[in-house]
Design a protein around this motif. Structure first.
Motif, PDB file in Angstrom:
ATOM      1  N   LEU A   1       0.989  -1.169  -0.196  1.00  0.00           N
ATOM      2  CA  LEU A   1       0.016  -0.147   0.003  1.00  0.00           C
ATOM      3  C   LEU A   1       0.767   1.230   0.107  1.00  0.00           C
ATOM      4  N   MET A   2       0.357   2.454  -0.554  1.00  0.00           N
ATOM      5  CA  MET A   2       0.881   3.589  -0.260  1.00  0.00           C
ATOM      6  C   MET A   2       0.653   4.202   0.985  1.00  0.00           C
ATOM      7  N   THR A   3       1.557   5.080   1.408  1.00  0.00           N
ATOM      8  CA  THR A   3       1.233   5.646   2.559  1.00  0.00           C
ATOM      9  C   THR A   3       1.944   7.282   2.508  1.00  0.00           C
TER      10      THR A   3
ATOM     11  N   PRO B   1       3.285  10.781   3.840  1.00  0.00           N
ATOM     12  CA  PRO B   1       4.067  11.184   5.011  1.00  0.00           C
ATOM     13  C   PRO B   1       3.331  11.583   6.223  1.00  0.00           C
ATOM     14  N   GLY B   2       4.040  10.753   7.394  1.00  0.00           N
ATOM     15  CA  GLY B   2       3.054  11.084   8.591  1.00  0.00           C
ATOM     16  C   GLY B   2       1.966   9.990   8.620  1.00  0.00           C
ATOM     17  N   VAL B   3       1.609   9.264   7.702  1.00  0.00           N
ATOM     18  CA  VAL B   3       0.742   7.871   8.098  1.00  0.00           C
ATOM     19  C   VAL B   3       1.389   6.724   8.291  1.00  0.00           C
ATOM     20  N   TYR B   4       0.723   6.088   9.484  1.00  0.00           N
ATOM     21  CA  TYR B   4       1.457   4.959  10.056  1.00  0.00           C
ATOM     22  C   TYR B   4       1.334   3.748   8.848  1.00  0.00           C
ATOM     23  N   ALA B   5       2.431   3.215   8.536  1.00  0.00           N
ATOM     24  CA  ALA B   5       2.684   2.176   7.567  1.00  0.00           C
ATOM     25  C   ALA B   5       2.544   0.912   8.307  1.00  0.00           C
ATOM     26  N   PRO B   6       1.969  -0.266   7.478  1.00  0.00           N
ATOM     27  CA  PRO B   6       1.612  -1.670   8.138  1.00  0.00           C
ATOM     28  C   PRO B   6       3.104  -2.072   8.617  1.00  0.00           C
ATOM     29  N   GLN B   7       2.682  -2.697  10.000  1.00  0.00           N
ATOM     30  CA  GLN B   7       4.081  -3.144  10.501  1.00  0.00           C
ATOM     31  C   GLN B   7       3.462  -4.579  11.156  1.00  0.00           C
ATOM     32  N   TYR B   8       4.382  -4.864  12.072  1.00  0.00           N
ATOM     33  CA  TYR B   8       4.175  -6.408  12.951  1.00  0.00           C
ATOM     34  C   TYR B   8       2.873  -6.102  13.644  1.00  0.00           C
ATOM     35  N   ASP B   9       2.350  -5.109  14.075  1.00  0.00           N
ATOM     36  CA  ASP B   9       1.024  -5.103  14.827  1.00  0.00           C
ATOM     37  C   ASP B   9      -0.053  -5.111  13.877  1.00  0.00           C
ATOM     38  N   THR B  10       0.330  -4.709  12.450  1.00  0.00           N
ATOM     39  CA  THR B  10      -1.143  -4.661  11.555  1.00  0.00           C
ATOM     40  C   THR B  10      -0.944  -6.291  11.094  1.00  0.00           C
ATOM     41  N   ARG B  11       0.383  -7.004  11.003  1.00  0.00           N
ATOM     42  CA  ARG B  11       0.142  -8.446  10.534  1.00  0.00           C
ATOM     43  C   ARG B  11      -0.269  -9.304  11.621  1.00  0.00           C
ATOM     44  N   LEU B  12      -0.157  -9.025  12.608  1.00  0.00           N
ATOM     45  CA  LEU B  12      -0.575  -9.790  13.904  1.00  0.00           C
ATOM     46  C   LEU B  12      -2.255  -9.733  14.037  1.00  0.00           C
ATOM     47  N   LEU B  13      -2.807  -8.345  13.955  1.00  0.00           N
ATOM     48  CA  LEU B  13      -4.199  -8.202  13.997  1.00  0.00           C
ATOM     49  C   LEU B  13      -4.787  -8.653  12.766  1.00  0.00           C
ATOM     50  N   MET B  14      -4.020  -8.738  11.595  1.00  0.00           N
ATOM     51  CA  MET B  14      -4.506  -9.312  10.347  1.00  0.00           C
ATOM     52  C   MET B  14      -5.013 -10.687  10.585  1.00  0.00           C
ATOM     53  N   THR B  15      -3.982 -11.507  11.114  1.00  0.00           N
ATOM     54  CA  THR B  15      -4.039 -12.874  11.207  1.00  0.00           C
ATOM     55  C   THR B  15      -5.042 -13.228  12.145  1.00  0.00           C
TER      56      THR B  15
END
Length: 227
Positions: free
Chosen positions: A14-16, A18-32
């Protein structure tokens, strides 16, 4: 159960802005965690604090009707752009949690809120830190979500929320229980310390939020259900 983050579902590219939170570990965990939920055909899903829109779009791919909100205009624009690029229909609007959604309720609420403890007590009004700084104990937004969740959930509706173990998951469970929800920790993961935590490591250790030898952060997903 501790998840192996290398094996977790990865968000689409995805595009983000500047200043917008990019998907990280927490995103992946919640996605699962989201992937284990039975959404049913046309389930109504709310993504609180959508950021890039990664979780909202993931729910839409599973057939849900998705509303995504964020207090930051840049996040709203980013999520709308990503919905167009992904050719997915989601409703994205600016809202401070539920303030723009009076009286509405959902089958599932997902939330990746700001939760990083900060040596600065007040919340930032703008800038990238708005996506992670959450007061000295990291609970400034978490506690508001716990308070607001029951009104946003239909009977049988569920809340999935991710946050750092530094914020004390027992407090989250107790607050949700006090609000009338059945809550538990559904997922845990140990992840490397990111740049924000590394930048304030001395303060975290001096305040007792982290031990001297700790080199990882625990993430937890809280699952709560409306009876």
């Amino acid at each position: 159960m501790y998840a192996d983050m290398a094996e977790e579902t990865r968000p689409a590219r995805l595009m983000t802005l500047p200043g917008v939170y990019a998907p990280q570990y927490d995103t992946r965990l919640l996605m699962t965690a989201l992937d284990r939920e039975d959404l049913g055909a046309g389930a109504d899903v709310l993504d609180l604090g959508t950021g890039s829109g990664a979780l909202a779009l993931h729910a839409a791919r599973r057939g849900a009707r998705v509303t995504a909100v964020d207090i930051a205009w840049r996040a709203v624009v980013t999520a709308r752009l990503n919905a167009l690029l992904s050719r997915r229909r989601i409703t994205v609007q600016r809202s401070d949690l539920l303030s723009a959604l009076p009286g509405r309720s959902y089958d599932l609420v997902i939330c990746n809120p700001p939760y990083v403890p900060s040596p600065v007590g007040r919340l930032p009004a703008r800038g990238a830190a708005r996506a992670w700084d959450a007061g000295r104990d990291g609970r400034a937004i978490l506690d508001r979500v716990c308070e607001a969740a029951p009104a946003a959930l239909r009977p049988g509706g569920r809340l999935l929320m991710v946050h750092s173990g530094l914020c004390d998951s027992d407090v989250t469970l107790q607050r949700l229980s006090d609000a009338g929800l059945r809550a538990r920790v559904s997922d845990r993961a140990l992840v490397p310390l990111g740049p924000v935590l590394r930048s304030r490591l001395r303060w975290l250790r001096d305040t007792g939020l982290m031990d001297r030898g700790e080199t990882t952060e625990e993430l937890v997903v809280i699952r709560a259900e409306h009876p």
